[in-house]
Design an enzyme around this catalytic site. Structure first.
Site, PDB file in Angstrom:
ATOM      1  N   LYS A  80      23.496   2.429 127.041  1.00 51.78           N
ATOM      2  CA  LYS A  80      22.104   1.977 127.194  1.00 51.78           C
ATOM      3  C   LYS A  80      21.565   1.590 125.829  1.00 51.78           C
ATOM      4  CE  LYS A  80      18.880   1.899 130.478  1.00 51.78           C
ATOM      5  NZ  LYS A  80      19.065   1.506 131.879  1.00 51.78           N
ATOM      6  N   GLY A 173       5.737   1.223 145.995  1.00 54.49           N
ATOM      7  CA  GLY A 173       6.014   0.228 144.958  1.00 54.49           C
ATOM      8  C   GLY A 173       6.603  -1.045 145.532  1.00 54.49           C
TER       9      GLY A 173
HETATM   10  P1  NAI Z   1       8.849  -3.609 139.180  1.00 49.63           P
HETATM   11  O1  NAI Z   1       8.193  -3.308 137.879  1.00 49.63           O
HETATM   12  O2  NAI Z   1       9.082  -5.024 139.589  1.00 49.63           O
HETATM   13  O3  NAI Z   1       8.018  -2.920 140.377  1.00 49.63           O
HETATM   14  C1  NAI Z   1       7.418  -1.669 140.311  1.00 49.63           C
HETATM   15  C2  NAI Z   1       6.236  -1.686 141.266  1.00 49.63           C
HETATM   16  O4  NAI Z   1       5.691  -0.380 141.374  1.00 49.63           O
HETATM   17  C3  NAI Z   1       5.100  -2.608 140.813  1.00 49.63           C
HETATM   18  O5  NAI Z   1       4.705  -3.434 141.868  1.00 49.63           O
HETATM   19  C4  NAI Z   1       4.000  -1.618 140.406  1.00 49.63           C
HETATM   20  O6  NAI Z   1       2.697  -2.167 140.581  1.00 49.63           O
HETATM   21  C5  NAI Z   1       4.283  -0.475 141.348  1.00 49.63           C
HETATM   22  N1  NAI Z   1       3.704   0.812 140.956  1.00 49.63           N
HETATM   23  C6  NAI Z   1       3.544   1.309 139.712  1.00 49.63           C
HETATM   24  N2  NAI Z   1       2.978   2.530 139.781  1.00 49.63           N
HETATM   25  C7  NAI Z   1       2.803   2.811 141.091  1.00 49.63           C
HETATM   26  C8  NAI Z   1       2.291   3.921 141.804  1.00 49.63           C
HETATM   27  N3  NAI Z   1       1.810   4.991 141.189  1.00 49.63           N
HETATM   28  N4  NAI Z   1       2.283   3.868 143.151  1.00 49.63           N
HETATM   29  C9  NAI Z   1       2.749   2.786 143.810  1.00 49.63           C
HETATM   30  N5  NAI Z   1       3.240   1.696 143.182  1.00 49.63           N
HETATM   31  C10 NAI Z   1       3.281   1.714 141.835  1.00 49.63           C
HETATM   32  O7  NAI Z   1      10.208  -2.782 139.176  1.00 49.63           O
HETATM   33  P2  NAI Z   1      11.498  -3.023 140.059  1.00 49.63           P
HETATM   34  O8  NAI Z   1      12.449  -3.884 139.330  1.00 49.63           O
HETATM   35  O9  NAI Z   1      11.091  -3.351 141.453  1.00 49.63           O
HETATM   36  O10 NAI Z   1      12.149  -1.554 140.044  1.00 49.63           O
HETATM   37  C11 NAI Z   1      11.579  -0.505 140.807  1.00 49.63           C
HETATM   38  C12 NAI Z   1      12.274   0.791 140.433  1.00 49.63           C
HETATM   39  O11 NAI Z   1      13.675   0.677 140.723  1.00 49.63           O
HETATM   40  C13 NAI Z   1      12.180   1.152 138.959  1.00 49.63           C
HETATM   41  O12 NAI Z   1      12.124   2.560 138.851  1.00 49.63           O
HETATM   42  C14 NAI Z   1      13.497   0.640 138.368  1.00 49.63           C
HETATM   43  O13 NAI Z   1      13.879   1.381 137.228  1.00 49.63           O
HETATM   44  C15 NAI Z   1      14.445   0.924 139.536  1.00 49.63           C
HETATM   45  N6  NAI Z   1      15.622   0.057 139.547  1.00 49.63           N
HETATM   46  C16 NAI Z   1      15.487  -1.298 139.609  1.00 49.63           C
HETATM   47  C17 NAI Z   1      16.595  -2.116 139.644  1.00 49.63           C
HETATM   48  C18 NAI Z   1      16.468  -3.601 139.768  1.00 49.63           C
HETATM   49  O14 NAI Z   1      17.463  -4.260 140.123  1.00 49.63           O
HETATM   50  N7  NAI Z   1      15.289  -4.172 139.533  1.00 49.63           N
HETATM   51  C19 NAI Z   1      17.961  -1.551 139.590  1.00 49.63           C
HETATM   52  C20 NAI Z   1      18.000  -0.094 139.598  1.00 49.63           C
HETATM   53  C21 NAI Z   1      16.859   0.646 139.544  1.00 49.63           C
END
Ligand code: NAI
Length: 347
Positions: A80, A173
């Site tokens: 990482k 989310g």
């Molecule tokens: P993103 O940043 O696009 O989406 C996160 C969403 O959660 C946003 O819409 C945000 O407004 C919302 N959010 C933040 N705080 C919140 C709360 N308290 N309650 C409800 N919603 C809330 O991130 P992404 O890429 O969708 O990733 C989501 C999760 O999955 C993260 O933890 C990331 O580390 C994990 N992840 C993502 C991968 C990927 O391919 N994008 C791969 C593996 C893990």
């Protein structure tokens, strides 16, 4: 000039600090293991108050990638990189300097998108190094991650409840993964409940998928087949786990358990009466969210075509079954059972 420092290894294969005063770059890169192949793990860009917290996060995440890549069936190790912005904004120059620093590791660490870094950032990094994924070949990993979560939740509902079809899901989310997951579930006729701090996203899901919008504080309590945490880490803890309304917890968010050692034991661990029966079942995050990293591996030849990516993601079903049956047979939490499976492959 970029200043590279080699830190005490502390059980890791290599940990370097990268400082470039000209661009403000302040990064750590940790290679935890290359036993299965070069280490692959995303670039986190964040603000930390202290260098200790910055380094600790980098090491914790690098080690997690070793287990995740192993469990995903990839011939890739775990590493990482984490940039501390120190209150500044990331710039193209900073990212290019980061790419130059990657070259000193001779391909033993491959970077990719993570929290705080985007596909555009990867394109910037690509200008100075070849050791970067998600560009040209693989693209945005989020739909692959969502697909993997879908496969994992279907496997879990089949395993425990003999359910041919999931009927109801609550998603916390609606970001890149959560929204893609919502769309996939909607296409399968699943009834959705959603929560996000961004109202425009819940409004979109309500209009497009007929989802019911729930307050962010309550989404984990909705009585559904599956609760999918797709926002933040540490949302499963001693307070929230007893309040869960779903039979199964299966989502993409990293580090969902606030205290893995203790919180993992608060979940139901088996399907028969020897175990706590009135609790939800937890599908470990690093098992459920591996679709994205499988997609990233596509670019490095480990996974030949998009069909191979899909096939490997479908194979996550078998690993969910293995994890759940090991948890039962050996009276382990599902988290510990998944760790054992990952470690087994490393041996
Ligand atoms: P993103 O940043 O696009 O989406 C996160 C969403 O959660 C946003 O819409 C945000 O407004 C919302 N959010 C933040 N705080 C919140 C709360 N308290 N309650 C409800 N919603 C809330 O991130 P992404 O890429 O969708 O990733 C989501 C999760 O999955 C993260 O933890 C990331 O580390 C994990 N992840 C993502 C991968 C990927 O391919 N994008 C791969 C593996 C893990």
């Amino acid at each position: 000039m970029i200043d590279i420092g080699f830190l005490e290894r502390d059980g890791f294969e290599e940990i370097i600090s990268v400082i470039d005063r000209e661009t403000g770059l302040d990064a750590y890169i940790a290679i935890h293991s290359t036993k299965l192949g070069p280490s692959l793990g995303g670039l986190r860009i964040w603000d930390y108050d202290t260098p200790e917290k910055h380094l600790k996060d980098c090491k914790r995440l690098a080690e997690g990638m070793t287990y995740k890549n192993s469990l995903a069936g990839l011939d890739l190790g775990g590493g990482k990189a984490v940039i501390n912005l120190n209150g500044q904004k990331k710039t193209p120059e900073m990212l290019q300097a980061f790419g130059e620093a990657l070259n000193t590791l001779n391909g033993q660490y491959i970077t990719a998108e993570d929290v705080g870094s985007t596909l555009d950032d990867m394109l910037e990094i690509k200008k100075t190094t070849a050791h970067v994924s998600t560009v040209s070949g693989a693209g945005d990993p989020s739909p692959a991650t969502a697909f993997g979560v879908l496969v994992a939740m279907q496997a879990a509902t089949e395993y425990y409840y003999n359910m041919e079809k999931i009927n109801t899901v609550a998603i916390q989310g609606l970001g890149a993964v959560g929204m893609a997951l919502a769309e996939m579930l909607y296409q399968k006729g699943v009834r959705l409940w959603v929560a996000d701090i961004d109202e425009s996203k819940t409004e979109y899901a309500s209009k497009t998928f007929g989802a019911s919008v729930v307050d962010t504080k309550d989404i984990h309590t909705v009585e559904v087949d599956v609760f999918a945490p797709c926002a933040l880490g540490a949302i499963l803890n001693a307070e929230t786990i007893p309040e869960l309304g779903a039979q199964i917890v299966c989502g993409s968010a990293n580090n969902q358990l606030e205290n893995p050692a203790t919180d993992s034991k608060l979940f139901r661990v088996g399907s028969n009466t020897r175990y706590v029966y009135d609790r939800s079942i937890y599908i470990p995050d690093f098992l459920a969210n591996a679709g994205g990293v499988i997609n990233c591996a596509r670019e490095f030849g480990d996974v030949a075509t998009d069909f191979h990516v899909a096939s490997m993601i479908l194979d996550m079903k078998r690993r969910v079954y293995d994890c759940l049956s090991d948890a039962e047979d050996f009276k382990l939490s599902t988290h510990d059972a998944a760790m054992e499976l990952a470690i087994e492959r490393l041996k």
